[in-house]
Motif scaffolding. Structure first.
Motif, PDB file in Angstrom:
ATOM      1  N   GLY A 224       1.298   7.930  -4.138  1.00  0.00           N
ATOM      2  CA  GLY A 224       0.846   8.249  -5.491  1.00  0.00           C
ATOM      3  C   GLY A 224       1.818   7.769  -6.554  1.00  0.00           C
ATOM      4  O   GLY A 224       2.005   8.422  -7.581  1.00  0.00           O
ATOM      5  N   LYS A 225       2.446   6.622  -6.323  1.00  0.00           N
ATOM      6  CA  LYS A 225       3.442   6.071  -7.249  1.00  0.00           C
ATOM      7  C   LYS A 225       2.911   4.796  -7.896  1.00  0.00           C
ATOM      8  O   LYS A 225       2.060   4.107  -7.343  1.00  0.00           O
ATOM      9  N   GLN A 226       3.468   4.471  -9.052  1.00  0.00           N
ATOM     10  CA  GLN A 226       3.173   3.197  -9.705  1.00  0.00           C
ATOM     11  C   GLN A 226       3.962   2.099  -8.996  1.00  0.00           C
ATOM     12  O   GLN A 226       5.097   2.321  -8.569  1.00  0.00           O
TER      13      GLN A 226
ATOM     14  N   SER B 163       0.800  -1.224   0.000  1.00  0.00           N
ATOM     15  CA  SER B 163       0.000   0.000   0.000  1.00  0.00           C
ATOM     16  C   SER B 163       0.835   1.278   0.000  1.00  0.00           C
ATOM     17  O   SER B 163       0.299   2.349  -0.229  1.00  0.00           O
TER      18      SER B 163
ATOM     19  N   HIS C 185       2.871   2.441  -2.150  1.00  0.00           N
ATOM     20  CA  HIS C 185       2.825   3.123  -3.443  1.00  0.00           C
ATOM     21  C   HIS C 185       1.558   3.964  -3.588  1.00  0.00           C
ATOM     22  O   HIS C 185       1.590   5.051  -4.158  1.00  0.00           O
ATOM     23  N   ARG C 186       0.443   3.479  -3.042  1.00  0.00           N
ATOM     24  CA  ARG C 186      -0.801   4.253  -3.113  1.00  0.00           C
ATOM     25  C   ARG C 186      -0.703   5.508  -2.256  1.00  0.00           C
ATOM     26  O   ARG C 186      -1.147   6.580  -2.662  1.00  0.00           O
ATOM     27  N   GLN C 187      -0.141   5.385  -1.054  1.00  0.00           N
ATOM     28  CA  GLN C 187      -0.009   6.556  -0.179  1.00  0.00           C
ATOM     29  C   GLN C 187       0.893   7.618  -0.797  1.00  0.00           C
ATOM     30  O   GLN C 187       0.714   8.803  -0.544  1.00  0.00           O
TER      31      GLN C 187
END
Length: 169
Positions: A97-99, A91, A93-95
């Motif tokens: 904002g990355k792929q 998770s 990457h979601r926090q």
């Protein structure tokens, strides 16, 4: 559990957490800074060079805590590597904002080098290693001696290595 309490954070919705961490001087950011202070004074030698954050179940806030502590360390001048080691349900990457690209699983499997798996975040000294591609056997990878080698190598370039681990259950 017989373990020393390092601190607590206010109970907030996911939206409130994101807003308060982005704002800086809030109850939540101050709580995380207090936790970092408690970690620093929990050992005679100061803040450990490596830390693992985990939880009992998913969605209990260990990724948010690992990221907040890593950012706090970087803010005070430390070079920090934050590793997302939850390869089943990543998770970080979601926090951020990355792929979800090359990351920790690729490094453990031997298909990537440390430099390939790291991404600098801003200019504060924070570097992240995302989880990488979902492997067929994440538990086996985490139990391998490669984890120790990665931490050892990373510790030569970073003041602190923080691992956002998977939930225990």
């Amino acid at each position: 559990l017989g373990i020393k309490l390092l601190g607590t954070t206010p109970r907030l919705s996911a939206d409130q957490v994101a807003k308060q961490l982005a704002q800086g001087k809030t109850d939540l950011s101050e709580a995380y800074f207090s936790i970092l202070t408690a970690i620093t004074f929990s050992s005679p030698s100061g803040t450990p060079s490596s830390l693992l954050f985990t939880s009992t179940q998913a969605s209990e806030g260990n990724t948010t805590t690992a990221l907040a502590i890593a950012r706090s360390m970087a803010t005070v001048g430390a070079k920090v590597l934050l590793i997302d080691a939850d390869m089943r349900n990543p998770s970080l990457h979601r926090q951020l904002g990355k792929q979800l690209t090359v990351g920790f699983s690729d490094l453990l499997a031997g298909t990537a080098q440390l430099g390939d798996a790291c991404q600098q975040i801003g200019t504060s000294g924070l570097t992240v290693m995302l989880a990488g591609r979902m492997p067929a056997n994440p538990a086996e990878l985490l139990a391998s001696s490669a984890v120790d080698r990665i931490i050892e190598v990373a510790s030569k370039s970073f003041d602190h290595v923080i691992i956002d681990g998977p939930p225990i259950l």
